[in-house]
Design a protein around this motif. Structure first.
Motif, short mmCIF file in Angstrom:
data_model
loop_
_atom_site.label_atom_id
_atom_site.label_comp_id
_atom_site.label_asym_id
_atom_site.label_seq_id
_atom_site.Cartn_x
_atom_site.Cartn_y
_atom_site.Cartn_z
N CYS A 24 15.60 24.69 -7.29
CA CYS A 24 16.03 25.79 -6.42
C CYS A 24 14.89 26.40 -5.63
CB CYS A 24 16.69 26.86 -7.29
SG CYS A 24 17.17 28.33 -6.36
N PHE A 26 15.69 29.06 -3.45
CA PHE A 26 16.21 30.34 -2.95
C PHE A 26 15.23 31.45 -3.31
CE2 PHE A 26 19.96 27.81 -2.66
CZ PHE A 26 20.72 28.40 -1.66
N GLY A 67 22.46 35.33 -4.13
CA GLY A 67 21.20 35.46 -4.86
C GLY A 67 20.36 34.21 -4.82
N GLY A 68 19.47 34.16 -5.82
CA GLY A 68 19.42 34.94 -7.02
C GLY A 68 20.75 34.93 -7.81
N THR A 69 20.85 35.86 -8.69
CA THR A 69 22.01 35.92 -9.57
C THR A 69 22.64 37.31 -9.51
OG1 THR A 69 20.95 34.27 -11.01
CG2 THR A 69 22.83 35.45 -11.91
N GLU A 100 28.46 35.99 -6.04
CA GLU A 100 28.01 34.72 -6.65
C GLU A 100 27.68 34.98 -8.11
OE1 GLU A 100 25.69 32.01 -3.35
OE2 GLU A 100 24.50 33.24 -4.68
N ASN A 102 26.65 33.32 -12.06
CA ASN A 102 26.28 32.19 -12.93
C ASN A 102 27.31 32.16 -14.07
OD1 ASN A 102 24.08 32.11 -11.26
ND2 ASN A 102 22.67 31.58 -12.89
N GLN A 127 27.68 23.70 -11.18
CA GLN A 127 26.67 22.64 -10.91
C GLN A 127 27.00 21.26 -11.48
OE1 GLN A 127 25.47 24.21 -8.81
NE2 GLN A 127 24.55 26.14 -9.35
N ARG A 139 19.74 24.40 -16.40
CA ARG A 139 20.75 25.47 -16.45
C ARG A 139 20.83 26.09 -17.84
NH1 ARG A 139 22.05 27.40 -11.74
NH2 ARG A 139 24.09 28.01 -12.50
N ASP A 163 30.65 25.86 -7.46
CA ASP A 163 29.71 24.91 -6.84
C ASP A 163 29.40 23.79 -7.82
OD1 ASP A 163 29.44 27.06 -5.10
OD2 ASP A 163 27.32 27.43 -5.56
N ILE A 165 26.70 20.20 -7.93
CA ILE A 165 25.65 19.43 -7.27
C ILE A 165 25.84 17.96 -7.66
CG2 ILE A 165 23.17 19.02 -7.13
CD1 ILE A 165 22.68 21.94 -7.72
N TYR A 194 27.51 20.20 -3.17
CA TYR A 194 26.23 19.97 -2.50
C TYR A 194 25.55 18.72 -3.03
CZ TYR A 194 26.84 24.91 -1.36
OH TYR A 194 27.34 26.10 -0.93
N GLN A 195 25.06 17.92 -2.10
CA GLN A 195 24.22 16.80 -2.53
C GLN A 195 22.86 17.37 -2.94
OE1 GLN A 195 24.00 13.39 0.07
NE2 GLN A 195 22.02 12.81 -0.77
N LEU A 196 22.33 16.92 -4.07
CA LEU A 196 21.03 17.43 -4.53
C LEU A 196 19.97 17.21 -3.45
CD1 LEU A 196 19.20 18.56 -6.80
CD2 LEU A 196 18.81 16.19 -7.50
C1 LIG Z 1 22.12 30.82 -4.30
S1 LIG Z 1 22.46 29.36 -5.14
C2 LIG Z 1 22.96 29.84 -6.73
C3 LIG Z 1 23.84 30.89 -7.16
C4 LIG Z 1 23.71 31.16 -8.65
N1 LIG Z 1 22.45 31.76 -8.93
C5 LIG Z 1 23.80 29.91 -9.49
O1 LIG Z 1 22.78 29.28 -9.72
O2 LIG Z 1 24.89 29.62 -9.97
C6 LIG Z 1 23.92 28.72 -4.41
C7 LIG Z 1 24.18 27.26 -4.68
O3 LIG Z 1 23.31 26.43 -3.98
C8 LIG Z 1 23.28 25.15 -4.60
N2 LIG Z 1 21.90 24.66 -4.60
C9 LIG Z 1 20.78 25.37 -4.82
N3 LIG Z 1 19.69 24.57 -4.71
C10 LIG Z 1 20.14 23.33 -4.42
C11 LIG Z 1 19.50 22.05 -4.19
N4 LIG Z 1 18.19 21.92 -4.23
N5 LIG Z 1 20.30 20.98 -3.90
C12 LIG Z 1 21.63 21.13 -3.84
N6 LIG Z 1 22.27 22.29 -4.06
C13 LIG Z 1 21.55 23.37 -4.34
C14 LIG Z 1 23.82 25.32 -6.01
O4 LIG Z 1 25.04 24.64 -6.14
C15 LIG Z 1 24.02 26.81 -6.11
O5 LIG Z 1 25.12 27.17 -6.89
#
Ligand SMILES: C[S@@+](CC[C@H](N)C(=O)[O-])C[C@H]1O[C@@H](n2cnc3c(N)ncnc32)[C@H](O)[C@@H]1O
Ligand code: SF4
Length: 384
Positions: A24, A26, A67-69, A100, A102, A127, A139, A163, A165, A194-196
């Motif tokens: 992550c 973010f 977020g964040g969370t 959002e 967790n 995820q 996680r 969400d 991944i 989302y694709q990683l």
């Molecule tokens: C702001 S983030 C997370 C929200 C929350 N903190 C969580 O982790 O459940 C929003 C979403 O972006 C996706 N995400 C974050 N980093 C990623 C990455 N490197 N590749 C793919 N998806 C990603 C994840 O699915 C995540 O739930």
């Protein structure tokens, strides 16, 4: 459309997490001491007041706690932020208010409080539905715990999303297909898939550089994406955006504000905004570091560190970049109004010939499903 009638969103960023996931990038931070939420709530309210002074008279159609969370916030902090928004702008009676979350059991226990505070939609970061994959993603929850949190959300909120991944290290498209089908059985009206992505300067980037993170090649990545589109469409949740799937009417209205190029305020550390002031579009960003942001807001009433007026060219590029992510595509006339010139017909014809874009019956230009797999290249070509 009058200014008041146009969609206007408010994004509120909560920059803390219990731990940092290795993929992550973010704006999220781990703090070992308790966060002073009352102090943050006052700072959010101050920044909302300062933003509303710049763009008064808007009607808010959506508020998004990201977020964040944000599911670490106390419901009363959420309530205080929502009160501040309602003090400074009109809030539409049917406004979407998303948080959002967790999917841990501790956080699910707060869902009822969020509902009472005014949240009407949650987006859960499930995820993966596989415990080994969840552990590899760093996680803090099991698949069972995540699905239990989804069930709690379903019982409390009319609208929820989660969400996942995919294309994770070691995962095959066939395994993903089975996982996705299980996810769809638990889904409401919306899923984000989302694709990683390996982001620079994350632990996953270090692992990849050391040859310890096997990611799919281009053809396999394409197979993952095609599977995602097919399985979701067959289940009644077609892609309305490159990574987002919904039953018609179940789309996330907040994200549509971004992708359709409407106006939004960004509040909290590291939040982006787009504000229309005296006929010019401002791109804003606040200080990312939470404590520095707090000090700035307490001193100046806001934490803005960037406030740029976008040029015609920048506006038009952003419109393409965001709008072409949507299955509905863009209105070329709006591009002309922004850029002062039309898109190059020769480039459109070439992309069309390759089956990457298409023009719909009502004249909108959209990326075709094969085009979505190479969206960045399509946008770069059109914007050139
Ligand atoms: C702001 S983030 C997370 C929200 C929350 N903190 C969580 O982790 O459940 C929003 C979403 O972006 C996706 N995400 C974050 N980093 C990623 C990455 N490197 N590749 C793919 N998806 C990603 C994840 O699915 C995540 O739930
Ligand atoms: S994925 Fe979510 S929980 Fe993990 S670090 Fe990023 S924002 Fe925090």
């Amino acid at each position: 459309m009058s200014r008041e009638a146009q969609p206007f969103g408010v994004y509120v960023h909560w920059p803390f997490c219990l731990s940092k996931c290795p993929y992550c990038d973010f704006n999220s931070h781990v703090r070992h001491a308790a966060v002073d939420e009352a102090r943050f709530a006052r700072a959010f309210a101050a920044e909302i007041a300062a933003t509303a002074a710049r763009v008064p008279g808007r009607t808010v159609c959506s508020i998004f706690f990201g977020g964040g969370t944000p599911s670490l916030m106390q419901p009363q902090t959420i309530g205080a932020v929502l009160d501040a928004v309602a003090r400074h702008w009109q809030v539409a009676a049917d406004a979407e208010v998303t948080l959002e979350a967790n999917p841990t059991s501790v956080e699910a226990m707060r869902f009822r409080g969020y509902r009472a505070a005014g949240v009407n939609r949650v987006s859960l970061g499930v995820q993966a539905l596989d415990d080994r994959a969840l552990a590899a993603l760093g996680r803090q929850h099991s698949a069972r715990e995540a699905l239990d949190a989804v069930a709690v959300a379903r019982g409390i909120f009319d609208r929820y999303s989660f969400d996942l991944i995919y294309a994770r290290p070691g995962q095959t498209p066939e395994q993903w297909k089975q996982e996705l089908k299980r996810a769809l059985a638990e889904a409401g009206e919306h899923l984000s898939l989302y694709q990683l992505t390996v982001e620079p300067d994350t632990p996953f980037a270090t692992l990849r550089a050391a040859g310890k993170l096997a990611l799919p090649d281009e053809d396999t990545a394409r197979a993952f994406y095609d599977t995602t589109l097919e399985v979701c469409a067959a289940h009644g949740l077609p892609a309305y955006e490159i990574s987002n799937h919904a039953r018609p009417g179940g789309e996330c209205r907040h994200n549509l504000v971004y992708w359709r190029g409407h106006e939004y305020a960004g509040v909290g550390p590291g939040a982006h905004g787009r504000l229309d002031i005296d006929g010019a579009r401002h791109a804003t960003m606040t200080e990312k570091r939470p404590e520095t942001w707090l000090s700035l807001v307490e001193r100046d009433g806001h934490g803005l560190v960037t406030d740029d007026v976008l040029t015609r060219e920048e506006l038009a590029d952003e419109f393409l970049l965001m709008g072409l992510r949507l299955a509905e595509g863009i209105d070329p006339a709006r591009y002309v109004a922004l850029a002062g010139r039309p898109l190059d017909p020769a480039r459109i014809a070439a992309l069309n010939e390759h089956g990457l874009i298409e023009t719909s019956g009502d004249g909108r230009l959209r990326v075709s499903l094969p085009g979505f797999a190479v969206l960045d290249a399509v946008v770069a070509d059109l914007a050139a």
